[in-house]
Write an enzyme that holds these catalytic residues in place. Sequence first.
Site, short mmCIF file in Angstrom:
data_model
loop_
_atom_site.label_atom_id
_atom_site.label_comp_id
_atom_site.label_asym_id
_atom_site.label_seq_id
_atom_site.Cartn_x
_atom_site.Cartn_y
_atom_site.Cartn_z
N PHE A 147 -0.38 5.16 -2.46
CA PHE A 147 0.46 6.27 -2.86
C PHE A 147 1.48 5.81 -3.90
CE2 PHE A 147 -1.34 7.87 0.98
CZ PHE A 147 -1.35 9.25 0.85
N ASN B 201 2.91 -2.76 0.42
CA ASN B 201 3.98 -2.18 1.22
C ASN B 201 3.42 -1.10 2.14
OD1 ASN B 201 6.48 -1.40 2.13
ND2 ASN B 201 7.10 -0.36 0.25
N LEU C 142 1.89 -1.97 -4.39
CA LEU C 142 1.11 -0.84 -3.89
C LEU C 142 1.66 -0.36 -2.57
CD1 LEU C 142 -2.50 -2.24 -4.58
CD2 LEU C 142 -1.07 -0.85 -6.11
N ASP C 143 2.05 0.91 -2.53
CA ASP C 143 2.49 1.54 -1.28
C ASP C 143 1.25 2.10 -0.60
OD1 ASP C 143 5.10 0.98 -2.05
OD2 ASP C 143 5.40 2.93 -2.98
N VAL C 144 1.01 1.61 0.61
CA VAL C 144 -0.26 1.91 1.28
C VAL C 144 -0.02 2.62 2.60
CG1 VAL C 144 -2.29 0.84 2.35
CG2 VAL C 144 -1.39 -0.08 0.21
#
Lengths: 209, 246
Positions: free
Chosen positions: B141, B171, B129-131
């Site tokens: 995102f 991330n 998970l891109d946070v």
Amino acid sequence: MIGIINYGSGNLSAFINVYKSLNKKILIVENPEELDQCSHIIMPGVSAWDTTMSNIDRFKDALSNYVMTKKIPFLGVCVGMQILGMDSEEGTYSGLNFVAGNVRKLPFRKNIQEKEYHLGPILPHMGWNNIELKRDVPLLSGLGENPEFYFLHSYYFDATNQESIISTASYNGFEFPVIVQNENVFGLQFHPEKSHINGKILLENFSNL
Amino acid sequence: MLRSRYIPVLLLDDGELVKTRQFEEGIYVGDPINAIRIFNEKSVDELGLFDISATSNVNAIDFGLLRDIAVNANMPLTYGGGIKTVKTAAKLVSFGFEKISISSALFENKNLIREITAEIGIQSLIACLDVKKINNEYLVFTHRGKKKAPLSLVDTLKIFEKNPVGEIIINSIERDGTFVGYDFELAKLVRKHSSVNLTMLGGCKDANDFVELENTIGICGCAAGSYFTFTGKNNAVLLNYNLPKK
């Protein structure tokens, strides 16, 4: 020649790299007949139980012949170790039954409240852990007291006979077998092919059995 | 005792290794196979490899290159980028990747987690998970940080309590490549809402950061891109594996 069974399980290349660096002859075994050329047999494994059992179906008779009757040294790795048992809580297929045992899910840490941020189970057991040697065997020669290996699994081999357990590891306070043996048949829960120097020593020891 | 894992993360962009800063255009840092060999010699705990160009392009997973990488890797290996189907996941595992990582596909196909884990096992699937923190709220995102996910971070984490994955990589977009330190507040938040193995990525400052992360959330994955890629005060490209002193 060390035969590495290719049933689509992946990570063959890591075994090949280790044995190449040791100048050992290897054969990627694509068909059951090729087991005839092997002095040692390795069954790798990165997969789910049913996928594995269904993929190795065509090797079953030949394995029974070469491993159980002719007693060729055999090494099952990760799920390749688990399928040595009778059955698994992860799937419905029957195992090879080469080592007495059943494959069970590691216990959850639901009741372990060491720290507030640990809500519950942390599975799989993932990463580098030390193993405890229960017996002195040639397979583990040169590895010291508590060598470290790479683990990646949620299920473990619950060995029926205490004497088949060569080594254990502990996770969440739960101790479980990580190396089992029945005569010429060995099972490793961890990945020696990805465990750097310790894995290399162990795989070399196996090739000298 | 199980211990924390220290994980160099490499980013692929059209077959080359790059390092981004806050997800913006990356700078070239070298050849992937060469990097794999260097990290082999350093006996790294694990290696993460993410193709940041794969999701946005159609059929962009470079299977040839990934096969070469897997053949050359002697450490546990993770790949993420562009994986949308069980077939692709299984194919990459068959190349020798122990773990494969999905991100945007999580939000596109509700059944994908179960489908993939039935085939390759729960232990081999990672959710990445891109946070990004916006107005004091953590948002997820996809597509290189350009597309906001339909669920909040906490709601996304709930998915994995029902449909387990082996690991979550969090991330931090705004800390990517900045050396400002891990987002410990984010790490604590995720640890509180998730029972899954947790790996943090983004912002790692130095080896002490790993220790602090472990003190904050317990045994975990300590992943870093820039920290393991650049060395010295001028940030020269020099792959390293400098760990906390024991």
